[in-house]
Motif scaffolding. Sequence first.
Motif, PDB file in Angstrom:
ATOM      1  N   ARG A  15      49.334   9.040  19.898  1.00  0.00           N
ATOM      2  CA  ARG A  15      50.238   9.848  20.690  1.00  0.00           C
ATOM      3  C   ARG A  15      49.627  10.111  22.059  1.00  0.00           C
ATOM      4  O   ARG A  15      48.407  10.088  22.235  1.00  0.00           O
ATOM      5  CB  ARG A  15      50.570  11.164  19.998  1.00  0.00           C
ATOM      6  CG  ARG A  15      49.412  12.150  19.904  1.00  0.00           C
ATOM      7  CD  ARG A  15      49.847  13.425  19.189  1.00  0.00           C
ATOM      8  NE  ARG A  15      48.842  14.455  19.261  1.00  0.00           N
ATOM      9  CZ  ARG A  15      47.806  14.559  18.444  1.00  0.00           C
ATOM     10  NH1 ARG A  15      47.659  13.653  17.497  1.00  0.00           N
ATOM     11  NH2 ARG A  15      46.925  15.531  18.585  1.00  0.00           N
ATOM     12  N   VAL A  58      57.414  14.659  21.340  1.00  0.00           N
ATOM     13  CA  VAL A  58      56.146  13.929  21.211  1.00  0.00           C
ATOM     14  C   VAL A  58      56.333  12.508  21.724  1.00  0.00           C
ATOM     15  O   VAL A  58      57.228  11.788  21.271  1.00  0.00           O
ATOM     16  CB  VAL A  58      55.682  13.883  19.738  1.00  0.00           C
ATOM     17  CG1 VAL A  58      54.306  13.213  19.644  1.00  0.00           C
ATOM     18  CG2 VAL A  58      55.658  15.272  19.128  1.00  0.00           C
ATOM     19  N   PHE A  60      54.756   8.845  21.804  1.00  0.00           N
ATOM     20  CA  PHE A  60      53.781   8.130  20.973  1.00  0.00           C
ATOM     21  C   PHE A  60      54.020   6.626  21.078  1.00  0.00           C
ATOM     22  O   PHE A  60      55.077   6.155  21.518  1.00  0.00           O
ATOM     23  CB  PHE A  60      53.873   8.588  19.513  1.00  0.00           C
ATOM     24  CG  PHE A  60      55.176   8.268  18.828  1.00  0.00           C
ATOM     25  CD1 PHE A  60      55.318   7.117  18.064  1.00  0.00           C
ATOM     26  CD2 PHE A  60      56.270   9.119  18.952  1.00  0.00           C
ATOM     27  CE1 PHE A  60      56.514   6.827  17.435  1.00  0.00           C
ATOM     28  CE2 PHE A  60      57.476   8.836  18.326  1.00  0.00           C
ATOM     29  CZ  PHE A  60      57.597   7.681  17.574  1.00  0.00           C
ATOM     30  N   LEU A  64      54.117   7.031  14.166  1.00  0.00           N
ATOM     31  CA  LEU A  64      53.654   8.415  14.206  1.00  0.00           C
ATOM     32  C   LEU A  64      54.075   9.101  12.919  1.00  0.00           C
ATOM     33  O   LEU A  64      55.251   9.130  12.572  1.00  0.00           O
ATOM     34  CB  LEU A  64      54.265   9.158  15.406  1.00  0.00           C
ATOM     35  CG  LEU A  64      53.855  10.626  15.536  1.00  0.00           C
ATOM     36  CD1 LEU A  64      52.403  10.719  16.007  1.00  0.00           C
ATOM     37  CD2 LEU A  64      54.761  11.353  16.508  1.00  0.00           C
TER      38      LEU A  64
END
Length: 393
Positions: A15, A58, A60, A64
């Motif tokens: 990430r 998030v 990434f 993930l």
Amino acid sequence: WDDRFEMQLRFAGKRRRVRVADDPATLRRISAGFDDVQLNPVHQKWVWGYLKRCWVGVEFQGRLDVTFAVGRPGRVRSAGVTTAALRRQEKKRWEDFFRDQVPPIDSTDPVVRDTYYFAWQMLWSNRCVGGSGSLPQPFTSAARLHYGATWWWDEAFSSAMLRHLRDPRIAYEFLENFRRAQAADGMLDGCLNPTLDPPPPAAARPPSMNPPVIGVMLQLLREQPGWPKDLRPLYDMLHHHAQWHDLPQRDTDGDGLVEYHDCNDSGLDQSPRWDEQKRHPEQVVCALRPLEPIDGNVWMSVLWDVLGELAEQLGDPTSAAAHRARARRMMDQIEQLMWNEADGLYYDIDAQSHRQLKTKSPFAFMVLLSRHARRERVERLVREHLLNPREFW
């Protein structure tokens, strides 16, 4: 969500950045490379404090894995639930629902089929289970993400659809939540929130209501298997609630007609119907001078008719006759006070002066729900207003 709980998130994978925001659109725009929006910590804190929610974004690369756990502050469980496990659980839940509950549709039209199954998906996705306190029974929220509670009249409308499932008892489950939360004076809260706490004492709760559409819905529910075998708790709850509308603080002129005292009582929130009655005209939604509405009184008249049927089934012909007479009397009052012969239309009225509030609205047609409506007036309603392209057509 509130300060009694704490969520812990763990991210496993490649990430780059984790952001928290007060809305998803901001996160998407920033992640797409735009620099014209900024995250506002002050507003984010307000959203968390008022709406009890926030959004986590998030960025990434590759895969993930997200693990999350919820618990009491300082005592979050070490073990969590992975998104992969949740995905498997959700897949099975939906497969079971469509296989076991949803009647198949007899159509080869792909648009009709897709619309039919999408409607069921939308309704069932807002179903909530596993509550306690105020909501031990399953309920259907109006919109799970933004309105994750249960509303008295929303639930009634949802039950009209849920009755078509293979297990029609599902359509009645919400009634137990409201019965348990009913105040001693008969008030049914317009909204119950999914907290771990029981409802506060009646003295600490302001008078609240949602329109009494339950009578109309019960007329539909009785057509399907699943009508409760023990009618007494249902009858007692609804009869007590009907009597609540006769209390002096709810029926200020004592004429037996339902009154709205706040824009929210109607479920409409904002409507030109309320403009003349607002106590604070500069506000959008606010307190009203007592108003006797067409819709609320037609719905209550239907409910008194249904109470008559329930009383008869419970072996109480005297109460059954009294309830049906009340239903007819309310419709007679609607015809006498709310009908305007010159306009051929029904209007809401001021509860004190009984002056008609001459704002045309679709709620003039609510009398069509009553078997006591006058045929010649119904014909005028339809001919002069419903089919009129300059008005409601």
